[in-house]
Design an enzyme around this catalytic site. Structure first.
Site, PDB file in Angstrom:
ATOM      1  N   LYS A  47       0.818  -1.220   0.000  1.00  0.00           N
ATOM      2  CA  LYS A  47       0.000   0.000   0.000  1.00  0.00           C
ATOM      3  C   LYS A  47       0.852   1.271   0.000  1.00  0.00           C
ATOM      4  O   LYS A  47       0.384   2.334  -0.392  1.00  0.00           O
ATOM      5  CB  LYS A  47      -0.982  -0.049   1.156  1.00  0.00           C
ATOM      6  CG  LYS A  47      -2.004  -1.146   0.908  1.00  0.00           C
ATOM      7  CD  LYS A  47      -3.115  -1.189   1.895  1.00  0.00           C
ATOM      8  CE  LYS A  47      -4.219  -2.153   1.458  1.00  0.00           C
ATOM      9  NZ  LYS A  47      -3.794  -3.571   1.452  1.00  0.00           N
TER      10      LYS A  47
HETATM   11  C1  LIG Z   1      -4.439  -4.655   0.788  1.00  0.00           C
HETATM   12  C2  LIG Z   1      -3.639  -5.901   0.645  1.00  0.00           C
HETATM   13  C3  LIG Z   1      -3.962  -6.888  -0.314  1.00  0.00           C
HETATM   14  C4  LIG Z   1      -5.180  -6.780  -1.209  1.00  0.00           C
HETATM   15  O1  LIG Z   1      -5.054  -5.768  -2.195  1.00  0.00           O
HETATM   16  P1  LIG Z   1      -6.346  -5.252  -2.982  1.00  0.00           P
HETATM   17  O2  LIG Z   1      -5.867  -4.114  -3.808  1.00  0.00           O
HETATM   18  O3  LIG Z   1      -7.315  -4.810  -1.915  1.00  0.00           O
HETATM   19  O4  LIG Z   1      -6.877  -6.375  -3.782  1.00  0.00           O
HETATM   20  C5  LIG Z   1      -3.139  -7.998  -0.427  1.00  0.00           C
HETATM   21  N1  LIG Z   1      -2.061  -8.153   0.373  1.00  0.00           N
HETATM   22  C6  LIG Z   1      -1.725  -7.235   1.305  1.00  0.00           C
HETATM   23  C7  LIG Z   1      -0.542  -7.493   2.175  1.00  0.00           C
HETATM   24  C8  LIG Z   1      -2.485  -6.073   1.481  1.00  0.00           C
HETATM   25  O5  LIG Z   1      -2.140  -5.173   2.419  1.00  0.00           O
END
Ligand SMILES: *Cc1c(COP(=O)(O)O)cnc(C)c1O
Length: 496
Positions: free
Chosen positions: A113
């Protein structure tokens, strides 16, 4: 470039407006009406660029109301070497059997993120300026762990913004909690909510819809804003890393320019995998997208039979960032596979909200199946995958990444498709120490920041610097409130 709501195409806005407002007034998500194509010349230039330049270049194709200078400046700040532990912002690690792990967790909070949330504050503050907003933007975030810390770090000390994060008191990992409550910055605050993630999320939604709160904040020169993944400003920065990974594979001679790849993504809200879909529509040669889920496999069923049905049990798993029953960004995929048919999307989303389910027509489903495959695995298989990856390839994966690896291996065995596959590695294993230690056959004997040491001694892999730095940091926030009392917490915003 113009952006329209997925539910009403007559609402046309600029990129800045789409980012400043987040969601369309009709509840739809803003989408560009065309895909900018990368010409042969573009690819040649991209190959020679570093990550920052690639990110600014790709963003420039979509954010046409921003100047190239603005975007280069933002990329230089967002992906600065001192934040990403070096110049290789999103490295590609080659493993056996066609697996290329795209590590997206070298940022300041060790989760993918960061790739979007280090960029969003720059895009958002510029968008507010471009659209004439002068009030301070107060970002409210409900988090199941990763988003909260990444947003705090992205917005800390950004002028013209304040940020408040709400997390479920017993719903985040030890390391995730430590990361949040020790966050530095004069404009940040963190609050635990008694209850689970859904309780935290619905409490935050109450704040957003409370007129009295909006009026009070307005009188104090503040306005509420959101950093969640339906904002175009969070999705757009994610397109670049797929293009960058491909360029890296070409320059290293793993593939030739034009060769196809597959992309496999551990999926929750469908944001990360959708960014790859945008990259394909810009010209990235992707053969198949492989959507990986944990035991909450609503998307696996959707890709298998064309019906989305959220009426099912919710499971708490070892990959909590994928514990989700409504994948919001799927709405954007439906918009494109229906030929930008806003009526169809509005109808399907209406059904989802009233009945909790919808089914695609044969034709729509065929369009989806042309590009997407999917699979899921449970916590036992996830743990087994972490262990085999470590024993056979000395690669230490987190629980989310392991889900994707397992689903990819199943896909490859089932289809015989040996196309080189980029697998998104979305978090550092050190964020989920307990699960990873147990997966490796260890017994958890420590707690708190000591967990990092235990996982390090077990594997010989050092903890990432931002997590090791948690040692000795003092908690700044210890407030815990009942969800019923959440409105009062907004009074804190005036004191930041
Ligand atoms: C948020 C997240 C995901 C999922 O990503 P999306 O864009 O919501 O599909 C997968 N792995 C981790 C570690 C995350 O923080």
């Amino acid at each position: 470039m113009e952006y329209v709501s997925t539910r009403d195409k007559s609402r046309k806005v600029s990129a800045a407006k789409a980012i400043a407002t987040g969601i369309a007034p009709d509840g739809g998500l803003y989408c560009p009406t065309t895909f900018p194509l990368l010409a042969q010349e573009d690819w040649k230039s991209l190959l020679a660029m570093d990550y920052k330049a690639r990110a600014a270049f790709v963003l420039g194709k979509y954010l046409t109301d921003f100047t190239a200078e603005e975007l280069s400046d933002f990329a230089a700040k967002a992906y600065a070497d001192d934040k990403f532990g070096g110049a290789d912002t999103a490295p590609v690690v080659k493993l056996a059997d066609g697996k290329y792990l795209l590590e997206l967790w070298h940022g300041p909070t060790c989760a993918f993120k960061d790739m979007a949330l280090q960029m969003l504050p720059h895009l958002l503050t510029a968008s507010l300026r471009k659209t004439g907003e002068t009030r301070t933007a107060c970002i409210l975030v409900a988090t199941s762990g990763d988003t909260g810390k990444a947003a705090l770090d992205g917005f800390a000390n950004v002028p013209g913004t304040k940020i408040m994060v709400y997390y479920p008191v017993d719903g985040v990992s030890t390391i995730q909690k430590l990361q949040m409550v020790t966050q530095e910055g004069a404009n940040v605050s963190v609050c635990a909510i008694r209850g689970n993630f859904d309780d935290a999320q619905s409490a935050v939604k109450r704040i957003f819809t409370d007129k009295a709160t909006a009026d009070k904040l307005d009188r104090q020169g503040m306005t509420l804003s959101s950093a969640n993944s339906i904002n175009w400003g969070r999705l757009a920065p994610q397109i670049a890393y797929y293009i960058s990974a491909y360029c890296d594979m070409v320059t290293r001679g793993e593939i030739a320019l034009g060769d196809p790849i597959n992309v496999c993504v551990p999926t929750g809200n469908f944001g990360n995998i959708l960014a790859a879909y945008f990259a394909k529509n810009m010209g990235l040669p992707v053969h198949k997208f492989i959507c990986a889920s944990n035991r909450n496999n609503v998307l696996t069923d959707f890709f298998a039979n064309g019906a989305y049905d959220r009426n099912r049990d919710f499971f708490t798993t070892a990959s909590p960032s994928m514990d989700i029953l409504i994948s919001s960004n799927l709405e954007r995929l439906l918009f494109y596979v229906s030929g930008q048919n806003d009526k169809v999307v509005a109808d399907l989303m209406g059904r989802l909200s009233t009945e909790g389910r919808y089914a695609l027509t044969e034709e729509l489903f065929a369009n989806v199946r042309a590009d997407f495959d999917a699979g899921c695995c449970d916590d036992v298989q996830t743990a087994h995958t972490i262990r085999t990856l470590f024993e056979d390839e000395h690669y230490l994966a987190d629980t989310h990444t392991a889900v994707a690896v397992k689903v990819y291996e199943d896909y490859r065995a089932r289809t015989g498709d040996v196309t080189p596959t980029v697998i998104a590695s979305t978090a550092s294993p050190f964020k989920f120490c307990q699960s990873v230690i147990e997966a490796l056959g260890g017994t958890v004997t420590t707690d708190g920041v000591e967990l990092l040491n235990q996982l390090s001694s077990l594997t010989g892999v050092p903890a990432p610097a931002p997590l090791a730095a948690l040692r000795g940091k003092q908690p700044r926030f210890d407030r815990v409130v009942d969800k019923a009392d959440i409105l009062a917490t907004t009074d804190l915003l005036a004191t930041l």
